[in-house]
Design a protein around this motif. Sequence first.
Motif, PDB file in Angstrom:
ATOM      1  N   THR A 138       0.834  -1.203   0.000  1.00  0.00           N
ATOM      2  CA  THR A 138       0.000   0.000   0.000  1.00  0.00           C
ATOM      3  C   THR A 138       0.865   1.248   0.000  1.00  0.00           C
ATOM      4  N   GLN A 139       1.926   1.230   0.781  1.00  0.00           N
ATOM      5  CA  GLN A 139       2.820   2.380   0.838  1.00  0.00           C
ATOM      6  C   GLN A 139       3.499   2.618  -0.513  1.00  0.00           C
ATOM      7  N   ILE A 140       3.934   1.559  -1.164  1.00  0.00           N
ATOM      8  CA  ILE A 140       4.541   1.701  -2.493  1.00  0.00           C
ATOM      9  C   ILE A 140       3.523   2.287  -3.468  1.00  0.00           C
ATOM     10  N   ALA A 141       2.300   1.784  -3.430  1.00  0.00           N
ATOM     11  CA  ALA A 141       1.251   2.300  -4.320  1.00  0.00           C
ATOM     12  C   ALA A 141       1.000   3.786  -4.053  1.00  0.00           C
ATOM     13  N   HIS A 142       0.944   4.173  -2.781  1.00  0.00           N
ATOM     14  CA  HIS A 142       0.741   5.588  -2.440  1.00  0.00           C
ATOM     15  C   HIS A 142       1.866   6.460  -2.994  1.00  0.00           C
ATOM     16  N   HIS A 143       3.094   6.024  -2.787  1.00  0.00           N
ATOM     17  CA  HIS A 143       4.244   6.795  -3.261  1.00  0.00           C
ATOM     18  C   HIS A 143       4.246   6.924  -4.783  1.00  0.00           C
ATOM     19  N   GLY A 176     -17.676   4.673   3.256  1.00  0.00           N
ATOM     20  CA  GLY A 176     -16.992   4.440   4.518  1.00  0.00           C
ATOM     21  C   GLY A 176     -15.609   3.833   4.409  1.00  0.00           C
ATOM     22  N   ASP A 177     -15.030   3.817   3.229  1.00  0.00           N
ATOM     23  CA  ASP A 177     -13.702   3.232   3.047  1.00  0.00           C
ATOM     24  C   ASP A 177     -12.630   4.234   3.473  1.00  0.00           C
ATOM     25  N   LYS A 178     -12.005   3.968   4.599  1.00  0.00           N
ATOM     26  CA  LYS A 178     -10.983   4.859   5.136  1.00  0.00           C
ATOM     27  C   LYS A 178      -9.715   4.866   4.285  1.00  0.00           C
ATOM     28  N   LYS A 179      -9.471   3.774   3.578  1.00  0.00           N
ATOM     29  CA  LYS A 179      -8.293   3.716   2.714  1.00  0.00           C
ATOM     30  C   LYS A 179      -8.388   4.752   1.592  1.00  0.00           C
TER      31      LYS A 179
END
Length: 187
Positions: A138-143, A176-179
């Motif tokens: 998830t972090q890689i995708a965000h970056h 409601g998806d916090k992601k």
Amino acid sequence: FKSIFDANSSTRILALQNLRKLLESTQIDGLLAELSVKYRIVDEFVHFVHSNPSLDSDILYQISIILRLVVRSLDAKAQEDIVKTYLSKMNLQTTQDLYLTSGILGFLDDSIDLEDHFDHIVSELTKLALLSDDKKLTQIAHHLLCSLFNRADESEIKKSVLKRTISYLKEEIVKGDKKAVEILSWI
């Protein structure tokens, strides 16, 4: 260099870490050129990763960093060739291809146009960031999403992708998806 591909897991990670540290040191332009031209390191790593689907994420991370360093050292034409050769073949829902893509896109020259791949990459990364429970992925995708939108020019295609992505994320937030909130903050 070739021993990286033949070694056991613990030896492989050590060899990759040492290669990365060497490449991160100063005055290594000749080595980077040799790795990219003589040893075709990008081709070798992509083939190696695709041939070994169960590689540990620590190994994939080291390969990603090495790819970034090598790609950064290349001229814009060579970088563009790598993007054309590999980006369309990447399945960003797989861990291996996400790390490879991160390495390829890590330090691209600003002149490299990603428009042909932009919609696909953004859609796949957004899906991954919404659906994955793996914090590293998830972090890689965000970056990568952040990097893609920060370097995007004002083309209509990229504006359209951004608007559509924001609209989609807003719908997910209403559900409601916090992601989705986290992804939106990155882009």
